[in-house]
Scaffold this active site. Sequence first.
Site, short mmCIF file in Angstrom:
data_model
loop_
_atom_site.label_atom_id
_atom_site.label_comp_id
_atom_site.label_asym_id
_atom_site.label_seq_id
_atom_site.Cartn_x
_atom_site.Cartn_y
_atom_site.Cartn_z
N HIS A 288 -51.60 -46.00 -54.66
CA HIS A 288 -50.75 -46.55 -55.62
C HIS A 288 -49.43 -47.09 -55.12
O HIS A 288 -49.26 -48.54 -55.46
CB HIS A 288 -50.35 -45.41 -56.64
CG HIS A 288 -49.43 -45.86 -57.94
ND1 HIS A 288 -50.03 -45.92 -58.90
CD2 HIS A 288 -48.15 -46.12 -57.97
CE1 HIS A 288 -48.79 -46.29 -59.95
NE2 HIS A 288 -47.87 -46.48 -59.15
N GLU A 289 -48.62 -46.50 -54.45
CA GLU A 289 -47.44 -47.07 -53.92
C GLU A 289 -47.63 -48.31 -52.93
O GLU A 289 -46.86 -49.25 -52.89
CB GLU A 289 -46.53 -46.09 -53.08
CG GLU A 289 -46.08 -44.68 -54.09
CD GLU A 289 -45.32 -45.39 -55.36
OE1 GLU A 289 -44.82 -46.26 -55.44
OE2 GLU A 289 -45.42 -44.43 -56.33
#
Length: 523
Positions: A288-289
């Site tokens: 995600h990041e």
Amino acid sequence: MYYENAEYMVLSALVYVISDRKEKNMTTEEKLKKYQDWLFKCSAYHMALNIIDIDKQTVAPTAGASYRDARSAFLAGELFSLETDPEIVELLKDLKDDPKVDAENKRAIQLYYKQALDTLCIPKEEFVAFKKLCDESFDAWILAKSKADYSLFAPYLKKVIESQKKLYSYRKSDKSIYNQMLDDFEPGMDEEKYDAFFAALKERLVPLIQKVTKAKQLREDFLTQSFPVEEQKKFMEGLLEYLYFDSSWGYQNESEHPFTSWTCENDCRTTTKYLENNVISAILSTVHEVGHAYYEHNINPKYDGMILSEGVSSGMHESQSRLCENYLGRTLAFWKYHYPRLQKHFPKQLGEVSLEEFYQAINVSKPSFIRTEADELTYPLHVLIRYEIEKGLFNGSISTEGLDKTWNAKYKEYLGVDVPNDKVGILQDVHWSDGSFGYFPTYALGTAFAAQFMQAMRKDLDVERLLEENHFDEIMNWLKEHIHTYGFRYEASELMKMVTGEAFNVKYFLDYIEEKYTKLYQL
Ligand code: ZN
């Protein structure tokens, strides 16, 4: 409209300051030079404040917090003065309509001008006090979360909300304060549009969740055995390599709440959080990041140091991170590549679990407490709960007093779960500690944007093959070419049309989720 009102008030107050400006007779080139010098100074402050904030959230010793908080509030005040310098505001006003300014600079100047008008109306000492309050509130949130005790955070939350209401009231806008906040994170969005968006989600998701709840349940118990963190970190090294997230432009750290921050396209910092009893949490939060980091990394470098070097909106940013996490990181193709490696790191825990079982387990849909660990199907309901609470906090129907109880009641109502304590309840997210109200809805919106982007991407790429054969870079290159490179050059709605050929339509997300879960649970 409200910008025009604000502009009138601000500029009439500045008349005496600017009446003898030397810039009056400057050429466009000279004005642009002055503007560039100003941009450079602003970006230096932004860089310093970002790095201090990253440090605060990752490795800085907590006992030094008050010393640091006071000084970073001072720096934020200096930046405030720089960004609202009356001469600069006047310069931006001149340049924004100057026909000799190229389209890209014009777009940036218009955005800076709007930003300056939004903040210029706030007294500097109140702005600095708010920055300091946010830092203290963050520290209180960390402490309260560690003790699972909302009462330690409640007084700060109350103050943050009161301050935000006051700061926004200076804008003298016709819009409600919460609508202004929603618009700040997602230009063009307001309560009415979000209400319609969430209603559309609820209409199809709630019956689907009910069907899944009644269906034969999938196994997932093996995901929550003991997975020593040191071994998870070794797996992570290979994952970061696969994601082409290398140390020449990116860096991963650990923090209480995973986040991504950056100073320029070649300096992107992400964090993750390892949980010993959850093998998938750090992996998916990393994917995600890294999705956020790619967005910043891939923006055209000529925008470096200016407002165009940021993603279009929070929703658009989340669309890129959620695309990576869900539409890539939770697929069978992704795990065909990674699962044998994960089994090698954890032979005792996963040796007997097949790839198919593992894939099903990481996609199990089950009402839960934690938003960031929620499955794709129930995730939007976690966001909806926060959205409804925020609306209530700003229209006065919900108070910070007893907010933990309100939170728990909403979780019971929407997800049918009894929240056992504040740590996994109201204190789980960092956002409210620094006054980021209006941010949460962009998570659900971005998730839905991503479905539409995937539809477009699949016309050009064989995504499954690329994931399976270790070509993550080709997928990122597609996103770079179609989305990332433009930075903040266009509005979200324009970009959506450029990429997918049509306006945003929530149907793509709902079709995707219905198809995925119908198949997974054989509904
Ligand atoms: Zn995110």
